[in-house]
Design a protein around this motif. Structure first.
Motif, PDB file in Angstrom:
ATOM      1  N   ARG A   1       2.333   2.345 -12.458  1.00  0.00           N
ATOM      2  CA  ARG A   1       2.637   3.702 -12.808  1.00  0.00           C
ATOM      3  C   ARG A   1       3.012   4.757 -11.707  1.00  0.00           C
ATOM      4  NH1 ARG A   1       3.723   1.496 -16.888  1.00  0.00           N
ATOM      5  NH2 ARG A   1       2.175   0.808 -18.381  1.00  0.00           N
ATOM      6  N   GLU A   2       2.936   4.273 -10.349  1.00  0.00           N
ATOM      7  CA  GLU A   2       3.330   5.073  -9.158  1.00  0.00           C
ATOM      8  C   GLU A   2       4.523   4.945  -8.781  1.00  0.00           C
ATOM      9  OE1 GLU A   2       1.051   7.169  -7.796  1.00  0.00           O
ATOM     10  OE2 GLU A   2      -0.508   6.574  -9.303  1.00  0.00           O
ATOM     11  N   PRO A   3       5.320   5.845  -8.390  1.00  0.00           N
ATOM     12  CA  PRO A   3       6.634   5.823  -7.862  1.00  0.00           C
ATOM     13  C   PRO A   3       6.726   4.548  -6.737  1.00  0.00           C
ATOM     14  CG  PRO A   3       6.310   7.835  -7.799  1.00  0.00           C
ATOM     15  CD  PRO A   3       4.806   7.199  -8.046  1.00  0.00           C
ATOM     16  N   PHE A   4       7.782   3.813  -6.766  1.00  0.00           N
ATOM     17  CA  PHE A   4       8.348   2.675  -5.920  1.00  0.00           C
ATOM     18  C   PHE A   4       9.629   3.087  -5.362  1.00  0.00           C
ATOM     19  CE2 PHE A   4       9.680  -1.689  -4.717  1.00  0.00           C
ATOM     20  CZ  PHE A   4       8.463  -1.866  -4.040  1.00  0.00           C
ATOM     21  N   ALA A   5       9.768   2.684  -3.755  1.00  0.00           N
ATOM     22  CA  ALA A   5      10.925   2.834  -3.250  1.00  0.00           C
ATOM     23  C   ALA A   5      11.467   1.715  -2.609  1.00  0.00           C
ATOM     24  CB  ALA A   5      10.778   4.132  -2.250  1.00  0.00           C
TER      25      ALA A   5
ATOM     26  N   PRO B   1       0.867  -1.200  -0.012  1.00  0.00           N
ATOM     27  CA  PRO B   1      -0.076  -0.071  -0.088  1.00  0.00           C
ATOM     28  C   PRO B   1       0.875   1.149   0.209  1.00  0.00           C
ATOM     29  CG  PRO B   1      -0.890  -1.360   1.592  1.00  0.00           C
ATOM     30  CD  PRO B   1       0.426  -2.059   1.110  1.00  0.00           C
ATOM     31  N   LYS B   2       2.031   1.255   0.469  1.00  0.00           N
ATOM     32  CA  LYS B   2       2.844   2.339   0.698  1.00  0.00           C
ATOM     33  C   LYS B   2       3.794   2.498  -0.825  1.00  0.00           C
ATOM     34  CE  LYS B   2       3.105   2.710   5.675  1.00  0.00           C
ATOM     35  NZ  LYS B   2       3.624   2.805   6.872  1.00  0.00           N
ATOM     36  N   HIS B   3       3.995   1.586  -1.201  1.00  0.00           N
ATOM     37  CA  HIS B   3       4.583   1.531  -2.715  1.00  0.00           C
ATOM     38  C   HIS B   3       6.191   1.501  -2.312  1.00  0.00           C
ATOM     39  CE1 HIS B   3       1.328   2.146  -5.609  1.00  0.00           C
ATOM     40  NE2 HIS B   3       0.964   2.766  -4.520  1.00  0.00           N
ATOM     41  N   GLU B   4       6.682   0.732  -1.251  1.00  0.00           N
ATOM     42  CA  GLU B   4       7.933   0.496  -0.763  1.00  0.00           C
ATOM     43  C   GLU B   4       8.169  -0.650  -0.286  1.00  0.00           C
ATOM     44  OE1 GLU B   4       8.225   3.766   2.176  1.00  0.00           O
ATOM     45  OE2 GLU B   4       7.397   2.600   3.653  1.00  0.00           O
ATOM     46  N   ALA B   5       9.343  -0.984  -0.185  1.00  0.00           N
ATOM     47  CA  ALA B   5       9.981  -2.125   0.368  1.00  0.00           C
ATOM     48  C   ALA B   5      11.331  -1.924   1.194  1.00  0.00           C
ATOM     49  CB  ALA B   5      10.249  -3.248  -0.776  1.00  0.00           C
ATOM     50  N   TYR B   6      11.551  -2.779   1.962  1.00  0.00           N
ATOM     51  CA  TYR B   6      13.050  -2.652   3.011  1.00  0.00           C
ATOM     52  C   TYR B   6      13.725  -3.963   2.691  1.00  0.00           C
ATOM     53  CZ  TYR B   6      10.832   1.358   5.252  1.00  0.00           C
ATOM     54  OH  TYR B   6      10.350   2.733   5.347  1.00  0.00           O
ATOM     55  N   ALA B   7      14.894  -3.844   2.326  1.00  0.00           N
ATOM     56  CA  ALA B   7      15.574  -4.961   2.211  1.00  0.00           C
ATOM     57  C   ALA B   7      17.166  -4.887   2.816  1.00  0.00           C
ATOM     58  CB  ALA B   7      15.794  -5.356   0.556  1.00  0.00           C
ATOM     59  N   THR B   8      17.749  -5.970   3.424  1.00  0.00           N
ATOM     60  CA  THR B   8      19.019  -5.795   3.775  1.00  0.00           C
ATOM     61  C   THR B   8      19.913  -5.754   2.548  1.00  0.00           C
ATOM     62  OG1 THR B   8      19.387  -8.058   3.809  1.00  0.00           O
ATOM     63  CG2 THR B   8      18.579  -6.912   5.843  1.00  0.00           C
TER      64      THR B   8
ATOM     65  N   THR C   1       6.878  -5.302  -9.320  1.00  0.00           N
ATOM     66  CA  THR C   1       5.997  -6.028  -9.942  1.00  0.00           C
ATOM     67  C   THR C   1       5.272  -7.082  -8.766  1.00  0.00           C
ATOM     68  OG1 THR C   1       7.014  -6.159 -12.192  1.00  0.00           O
ATOM     69  CG2 THR C   1       5.289  -7.683 -11.823  1.00  0.00           C
ATOM     70  N   TYR C   2       6.008  -7.705  -7.794  1.00  0.00           N
ATOM     71  CA  TYR C   2       5.430  -8.249  -6.817  1.00  0.00           C
ATOM     72  C   TYR C   2       4.794  -7.609  -5.775  1.00  0.00           C
ATOM     73  CZ  TYR C   2       5.885 -11.162  -2.468  1.00  0.00           C
ATOM     74  OH  TYR C   2       5.554 -11.820  -1.222  1.00  0.00           O
ATOM     75  N   ALA C   3       5.163  -6.613  -5.703  1.00  0.00           N
ATOM     76  CA  ALA C   3       4.393  -5.354  -4.573  1.00  0.00           C
ATOM     77  C   ALA C   3       2.807  -5.157  -5.569  1.00  0.00           C
ATOM     78  CB  ALA C   3       5.123  -4.258  -4.465  1.00  0.00           C
ATOM     79  N   ALA C   4       3.016  -5.110  -6.702  1.00  0.00           N
ATOM     80  CA  ALA C   4       1.532  -4.637  -7.463  1.00  0.00           C
ATOM     81  C   ALA C   4       0.886  -5.858  -7.491  1.00  0.00           C
ATOM     82  CB  ALA C   4       1.932  -4.377  -9.109  1.00  0.00           C
ATOM     83  N   PHE C   5       1.405  -7.187  -7.534  1.00  0.00           N
ATOM     84  CA  PHE C   5       0.693  -8.317  -7.424  1.00  0.00           C
ATOM     85  C   PHE C   5       0.036  -8.418  -5.988  1.00  0.00           C
ATOM     86  CE2 PHE C   5       0.808 -12.803  -5.983  1.00  0.00           C
ATOM     87  CZ  PHE C   5      -0.242 -13.378  -6.737  1.00  0.00           C
ATOM     88  N   ARG C   6       0.718  -8.017  -5.148  1.00  0.00           N
ATOM     89  CA  ARG C   6       0.114  -8.425  -3.688  1.00  0.00           C
ATOM     90  C   ARG C   6      -0.836  -7.135  -3.459  1.00  0.00           C
ATOM     91  NH1 ARG C   6       4.653  -8.972   0.682  1.00  0.00           N
ATOM     92  NH2 ARG C   6       2.897  -8.117   1.748  1.00  0.00           N
ATOM     93  N   ALA C   7      -0.776  -5.870  -4.112  1.00  0.00           N
ATOM     94  CA  ALA C   7      -1.827  -4.976  -3.902  1.00  0.00           C
ATOM     95  C   ALA C   7      -2.920  -5.159  -4.744  1.00  0.00           C
ATOM     96  CB  ALA C   7      -1.051  -3.646  -4.335  1.00  0.00           C
TER      97      ALA C   7
END
Length: 135
Positions: free
Chosen positions: A84-88, A32-39, A70-76
């Motif tokens: 088409r939205e920014p992703f961080a 929902p926030k169009h972001e991910a955290y990874a080490t 794309t994975y985040a889009a699938f989950r959303a």
């Protein structure tokens, strides 16, 4: 006329890999926030190739980031509009404190020549030294 079927197995493999990294606590996706955290080590492990510098030079890290979007889009479950939205992607240190190292921001832009094609503007924000490449 025969229908073409795209082989979706590579995408399913990527999605499974992202799920495994999430389960291990090395990746956190907030669709929902169009972001991910990874080490940082997890990002390199999810990217094809062994040498982190070569992963960066070849653009493989950006490909992994696009797959992650794309994975985040699938989950959303929002389809093409999500892409088409920014992703961080926020890179964090692998220690327990999760100190932020860098943020990679993908911003989709329409191509100037053709309105139906999109490209990504890539911005890297380093939180350590301004000129240091710590991806």
């Amino acid at each position: 006329m025969a229908r073409k079927h795209r082989d979706l197995q590579p995408w399913l493999d990527y999605f499974d890999m992202f799920k495994v990294h999430e389960h291990q606590g090395l990746l956190e996706v907030s669709a929902p926030k169009h972001e991910a955290y990874a080490t940082q080590p997890a990002l390199h492990a999810m990217t094809p190739g062994d040498d982190p510098q070569e992963q960066l030079r070849s653009g493989a890290i950006l490909d992994t980031l696009r797959h992650l979007r794309t994975y985040a889009a699938f989950r959303a479950q929002q389809g093409d509009a999500y892409l088409r939205e920014p992703f961080a992607l926020h890179l964090v240190a692998p220690d327990g404190r999760h100190e932020p190292l860098a943020t990679i921001l993908l911003t989709p832009l329409r191509s100037a020549r053709t309105l139906w094609q999109w490209r990504d503007k890539v911005e890297v924000i380093n939180y350590n030294e301004p000129n240091e490449q710590n991806l």
